[in-house]
Design a protein around this motif. Structure first.
Motif, mmCIF file in Angstrom:
data_model
loop_
_atom_site.group_PDB
_atom_site.id
_atom_site.type_symbol
_atom_site.label_atom_id
_atom_site.label_comp_id
_atom_site.label_asym_id
_atom_site.label_seq_id
_atom_site.Cartn_x
_atom_site.Cartn_y
_atom_site.Cartn_z
ATOM 1 N N SER A 54 6.548 8.895 -4.911
ATOM 2 C CA SER A 54 6.382 10.090 -5.738
ATOM 3 C C SER A 54 7.635 10.947 -5.676
ATOM 4 N N GLU A 110 3.328 11.251 4.612
ATOM 5 C CA GLU A 110 4.714 10.961 4.294
ATOM 6 C C GLU A 110 5.368 10.162 5.416
ATOM 7 N N THR A 161 1.609 -1.350 -4.440
ATOM 8 C CA THR A 161 2.498 -0.190 -4.532
ATOM 9 C C THR A 161 2.121 0.650 -5.746
ATOM 10 N N THR A 162 2.057 1.950 -5.559
ATOM 11 C CA THR A 162 1.774 2.859 -6.671
ATOM 12 C C THR A 162 2.880 3.914 -6.729
ATOM 13 N N TRP A 163 3.003 4.556 -7.907
ATOM 14 C CA TRP A 163 4.016 5.593 -8.056
ATOM 15 C C TRP A 163 3.577 6.586 -9.105
ATOM 16 N N SER A 164 4.177 7.764 -9.059
ATOM 17 C CA SER A 164 3.847 8.808 -10.022
ATOM 18 C C SER A 164 4.738 8.677 -11.253
ATOM 19 N N SER A 200 4.894 7.480 0.795
ATOM 20 C CA SER A 200 3.712 7.867 1.570
ATOM 21 C C SER A 200 2.828 6.661 1.833
ATOM 22 N N GLU A 201 2.030 6.763 2.877
ATOM 23 C CA GLU A 201 1.043 5.741 3.220
ATOM 24 C C GLU A 201 -0.220 6.437 3.707
ATOM 25 N N ASP A 202 -1.337 6.153 3.029
ATOM 26 C CA ASP A 202 -2.613 6.796 3.365
ATOM 27 C C ASP A 202 -2.491 8.319 3.364
ATOM 28 N N GLY A 253 0.760 -1.231 0.000
ATOM 29 C CA GLY A 253 0.000 0.000 0.000
ATOM 30 C C GLY A 253 0.794 1.285 0.000
ATOM 31 N N ARG A 254 2.092 1.224 -0.220
ATOM 32 C CA ARG A 254 2.901 2.451 -0.225
ATOM 33 C C ARG A 254 2.778 3.165 -1.573
ATOM 34 N N HIS A 255 2.928 4.502 -1.532
ATOM 35 C CA HIS A 255 2.907 5.313 -2.747
ATOM 36 C C HIS A 255 4.233 6.038 -2.864
#
Length: 303
Positions: free
Chosen positions: A15, A29, A48-51, A24-26, A11-13
């Motif tokens: 960027s 940072e 996991t997501t990313w920009s 980031s999470e929810d 679930g981490r993002h």
């Protein structure tokens, strides 16, 4: 100092934020690292997501993003399509390289690997004389397959008589997978930065392997991972957990004797890839290969 960023929590993002890689999470940072220090990003976690802007920034710096399977072995690697001001000429020279030069390069790679294996065995109190004898028998292209003969002697003494190297297995094999993934990411970055194509290998030629050259050039450095995985297993167990992953990720900062000085592994693989690219261009082999560190350094890897 180059750093490997490992994403292991779901679930981490990821960027970009003003020159930093931000995690980031929810929406909150939880960490950041300067982009100029990122040698690679390894992702194990689900969700996991990313920009896109972050991926572009990483590509501009030549930092790979490695996506791993459940056994911590890489399944995909995102790499830039440009890496060197003279990339066109280097690629042509790489494609046109003569077989004798390629075979001599592989001989030197295997020689450096078996030399490092011998030093690793000595560091853990195991006899290395048979490996030293094998080094003298390595021929152009390693036609007598000394690399495999050395492996049969090396692994039982490094990891124990019951050990079998199996990339699909768990425990210490999974630790080795993770350490090799770190090393592969650093080497793939070096290959692209040198203006070479990672899929055109010296020895590894599997058509499904897009990073054959990285797999070739990382061979002399693999025993560093082996020593660290052995020490991690003895000190903390063979779980691929945070302390062990941190110990393996630190390997790219270990100093190696190189050209009369000491250089971190991340610099050593870069110099090796660059020297290979230059060898392709001039048609004469001149590889910059590291020597083993002292026994105390090898024995303490992973601590």
């Amino acid at each position: 100092m180059d750093q490997i960023i490992d994403i292991a929590t779901d679930g981490r993002h990821l960027s970009r934020d003003r020159g930093f890689l931000k995690v980031s999470e929810d929406g909150r940072e939880i960490g950041r690292t300067p982009l100029d220090q990122v040698a690679g990003v390894i992702v194990h976690a689900h969700g996991t997501t990313w920009s896109t802007s972050l991926l572009v920034e990483l590509a501009e710096r030549g930092a790979p993003v490695v996506l791993c399977g459940p056994n911590h072995a890489p399944r995909s690697v995102l790499m830039p399509i440009e890496g060197h001001h003279a990339q066109g000429g280097r690629l042509r020279a790489q494609w046109q390289a003569k077989a004798p030069l390629m075979k001599q390069a592989w001989k030197k790679i295997v020689t450096a690997k078996v030399t490092m294996q011998a030093a690793a065995l000595e560091a853990v109190g195991q006899p290395s004389a048979p490996l030293q004898m094998m080094i003298r028998k390595i021929t152009s292209g390693d036609g007598t397959n000394v690399e495999a003969q050395a492996a049969r002697y090396y692994w039982p003494r490094m990891m124990g008589d019951a050990f079998r190297r199996d990339a699909k297995a768990s425990d210490v094999n999974a630790l080795l997978n993770y350490g090799y993934t770190v090393l592969r990411a650093a080497t793939a970055r070096a290959v692209v930065a040198a203006g070479l194509h990672p899929s055109v290998g010296l020895h590894h030629a599997n058509r499904m392997n897009a990073f054959a050259l990285a797999d070739d050039l990382m061979e002399p450095f693999r025993p560093l991972v082996d020593c660290a995985a052995r020490r991690c297993t003895a000190d903390h167990g063979a779980q691929v957990d945070t302390p062990n992953k941190q110990a393996l990720a630190r390997l790219i900062a270990i100093d190696l004797p190189l050209g009369g000085a000491l250089s971190p592994v991340s610099v050593a693989v870069t110099r090796l890839a660059t020297s290979l690219g230059q060898s392709f261009e001039i048609g004469k082999l001149s590889l910059v290969l590291p020597k083993p560190p002292d026994a105390l350094t090898l024995a303490s890897l992973g601590a």
